[in-house]
Write an enzyme that holds these catalytic residues in place. Structure first.
Site, PDB file in Angstrom:
ATOM      1  N   GLY A 152      -4.692 -10.627   6.198  1.00  0.00           N
ATOM      2  CA  GLY A 152      -4.330  -9.574   5.266  1.00  0.00           C
ATOM      3  C   GLY A 152      -5.261  -9.355   4.099  1.00  0.00           C
ATOM      4  O   GLY A 152      -4.859  -8.732   3.112  1.00  0.00           O
ATOM      5  N   ASP A 186      -8.788  -7.609   3.337  1.00  0.00           N
ATOM      6  CA  ASP A 186      -9.828  -6.768   3.927  1.00  0.00           C
ATOM      7  C   ASP A 186     -11.234  -7.293   3.654  1.00  0.00           C
ATOM      8  O   ASP A 186     -12.066  -7.372   4.568  1.00  0.00           O
ATOM      9  CB  ASP A 186      -9.745  -5.340   3.373  1.00  0.00           C
ATOM     10  CG  ASP A 186      -8.384  -4.699   3.555  1.00  0.00           C
ATOM     11  OD1 ASP A 186      -7.428  -5.410   3.905  1.00  0.00           O
ATOM     12  OD2 ASP A 186      -8.275  -3.483   3.339  1.00  0.00           O
ATOM     13  N   GLU A 187     -11.503  -7.620   2.379  1.00  0.00           N
ATOM     14  CA  GLU A 187     -12.855  -8.018   2.000  1.00  0.00           C
ATOM     15  C   GLU A 187     -13.211  -9.426   2.465  1.00  0.00           C
ATOM     16  O   GLU A 187     -14.332  -9.902   2.237  1.00  0.00           O
ATOM     17  CB  GLU A 187     -13.043  -7.897   0.479  1.00  0.00           C
ATOM     18  CG  GLU A 187     -12.199  -8.829  -0.352  1.00  0.00           C
ATOM     19  CD  GLU A 187     -10.834  -8.277  -0.704  1.00  0.00           C
ATOM     20  OE1 GLU A 187     -10.394  -8.464  -1.857  1.00  0.00           O
ATOM     21  OE2 GLU A 187     -10.191  -7.672   0.184  1.00  0.00           O
ATOM     22  N   LYS A 202       2.500 -12.124   8.275  1.00  0.00           N
ATOM     23  CA  LYS A 202       1.439 -11.327   7.653  1.00  0.00           C
ATOM     24  C   LYS A 202       0.936 -12.137   6.473  1.00  0.00           C
ATOM     25  O   LYS A 202       1.643 -12.323   5.487  1.00  0.00           O
ATOM     26  CB  LYS A 202       1.951  -9.968   7.192  1.00  0.00           C
ATOM     27  CG  LYS A 202       0.886  -9.100   6.510  1.00  0.00           C
ATOM     28  CD  LYS A 202       1.492  -7.794   6.004  1.00  0.00           C
ATOM     29  CE  LYS A 202       0.447  -6.854   5.425  1.00  0.00           C
ATOM     30  NZ  LYS A 202      -0.221  -7.373   4.221  1.00  0.00           N
ATOM     31  N   TYR A 213       6.242 -11.664   5.443  1.00  0.00           N
ATOM     32  CA  TYR A 213       5.102 -11.151   4.682  1.00  0.00           C
ATOM     33  C   TYR A 213       4.829 -12.080   3.507  1.00  0.00           C
ATOM     34  O   TYR A 213       5.582 -12.105   2.540  1.00  0.00           O
ATOM     35  CB  TYR A 213       5.425  -9.721   4.211  1.00  0.00           C
ATOM     36  CG  TYR A 213       4.335  -9.004   3.440  1.00  0.00           C
ATOM     37  CD1 TYR A 213       3.062  -9.534   3.250  1.00  0.00           C
ATOM     38  CD2 TYR A 213       4.598  -7.750   2.895  1.00  0.00           C
ATOM     39  CE1 TYR A 213       2.092  -8.851   2.551  1.00  0.00           C
ATOM     40  CE2 TYR A 213       3.624  -7.057   2.195  1.00  0.00           C
ATOM     41  CZ  TYR A 213       2.373  -7.605   2.027  1.00  0.00           C
ATOM     42  OH  TYR A 213       1.414  -6.927   1.325  1.00  0.00           O
ATOM     43  N   SER A 273      -5.362  -2.226   3.523  1.00  0.00           N
ATOM     44  CA  SER A 273      -5.357  -0.921   2.868  1.00  0.00           C
ATOM     45  C   SER A 273      -6.597  -0.106   3.194  1.00  0.00           C
ATOM     46  O   SER A 273      -6.512   1.094   3.485  1.00  0.00           O
ATOM     47  CB  SER A 273      -5.270  -1.083   1.348  1.00  0.00           C
ATOM     48  OG  SER A 273      -4.141  -1.827   0.963  1.00  0.00           O
ATOM     49  N   THR A 319       0.822  -1.206   0.000  1.00  0.00           N
ATOM     50  CA  THR A 319       0.000   0.000   0.000  1.00  0.00           C
ATOM     51  C   THR A 319       0.855   1.256   0.000  1.00  0.00           C
ATOM     52  O   THR A 319       0.535   2.240  -0.684  1.00  0.00           O
ATOM     53  CB  THR A 319      -0.928  -0.005   1.223  1.00  0.00           C
ATOM     54  OG1 THR A 319      -1.703  -1.212   1.213  1.00  0.00           O
ATOM     55  CG2 THR A 319      -1.846   1.197   1.228  1.00  0.00           C
TER      56      THR A 319
END
Length: 323
Positions: free
Chosen positions: A193, A195-196, A168, A138, A212, A48
């Site tokens: 990690g 969001d949706e 992550k 990550y 993000s 991001t």
């Protein structure tokens, strides 16, 4: 083990001037906004934040600016991954010197890592740059092309890397995320990690999430967590669909540029993205504002306000109740 990352961690944007240079004067206002919105930490110079598009000096400057502004207020995690392992080690050392709470790294990604042992070797070298700082690997295979099984990796890396505390996890294999969480009796702090898909992560034990859209919609995601914790799955699903709708809308544009425009609609200085990421034209910015309004997103997508607008339930200050 270090204190786990819990709640929402915003993957911060790097503010820029119109010419693409850094606008570090805008960082304190960004941190103030994130703290007010209810996030608990910030993830600096990740995907991001366009970390891979910044010079080493710029990445250090961005890290210093955010750590300074957030110290004592939000937890700070600096992403140091680089195609040069030596450069990644230097960035890790810098994060440690600057007082970051933790650091994280993607692996080298131009020459793809194809074996678990090579991934462990690379991660160990990077982590050694800041031996006193907690390290989170990550995992974002869509960008790095590294598809090593994460359960196998964490098992092996945990024996090799003393400061490895977590992962992550930015992928959609919910079963693999769960297996990593439960590895070695829950030894590792595995952070969600996507969001949706936050609700899916919560269902398999996620207690922290990095993303993000937490920059612009943290109250929505806080309400999802609150509804889930109260076992109000109907409300949690309804709110998660708002996230899905928001992400789908932003994906009609260059995603990160569009999210920066929303921050600017909030009165923050975010600026454009740096090439090769595209920025929005004036016409696209105007259309995005229209789309946010017509989709209904803008009705609830406001800084510092509750996520929902009483479609089926009432939500206030992160606490939901039946109407």
């Amino acid at each position: 083990m270090t204190q786990p990352l819990t709640g929402l961690i915003a993957a911060t944007y790097t503010p820029m001037h119109e010419d693409g240079s850094l606008n570090l004067d805008a960082v304190p206002a960004m941190v103030n906004h994130l703290e007010r919105s209810g996030v608990r930490g910030i993830y600096i110079c990740g995907s991001t934040g366009e970390g891979v598009s910044l010079t080493g000096v710029e990445r250090c400057d961005v890290a210093e600016a955010y750590i300074s502004a957030a110290k004592g207020r939000l937890r700070t995690i600096v992403q140091v991954g680089h195609n040069s392992i030596a450069e990644a080690r230097q960035l890790a050392s810098h994060a440690q010197r600057c007082g970051a709470d933790a650091f994280s790294a993607i692996p080298p990604f131009y020459y793809k890592i194809e074996t678990m042992q090579m991934l462990v070797d690379c991660a160990a070298q990077i982590a050694g740059g800041a031996p006193e700082l907690p390290f989170y690997y990550y995992h974002i295979p869509a960008f790095t092309g590294t598809s090593v099984d994460m359960v196998d990796f964490m098992s092996a890396a945990g024996l090799r890397i003393p400061n490895l505390v977590g992962l992550k996890y930015t992928a959609h294999k919910v079963f693999e995320f769960q297996a990593c969480r439960e590895l070695n009796n829950g030894r590792f702090d595995v952070v969600w990690g996507a969001d949706e898909m936050l609700l899916a992560g919560l269902a398999v034990g996620a207690r922290g999430a990095i993303g993000s859209t937490y920059n612009i919609a943290a109250p929505l995601y806080r309400d999802i967590i609150d509804a889930y914790d109260r076992q109000d799955m109907e409300l949690a699903q309804e709110l998660q669909m708002r996230s899905v709708a928001l992400v789908r809308l932003l994906n009609k544009y260059p995603f990160h540029a569009a999210t920066k425009v929303v921050l600017e609609l909030y009165g923050l200085e975010a600026g454009p993205c740096r090439e090769p990421l595209a920025s929005l034209s004036k016409a696209q910015k105007a259309q995005l504002a229209i789309d946010l309004e017509e989709s209904g997103c803008w009705e609830w997508l406001r800084p510092g306000e509750a996520a929902a607008t009483k479609p089926k339930h009432a939500v206030s200050n992160g606490v939901a109740a039946r109407e």
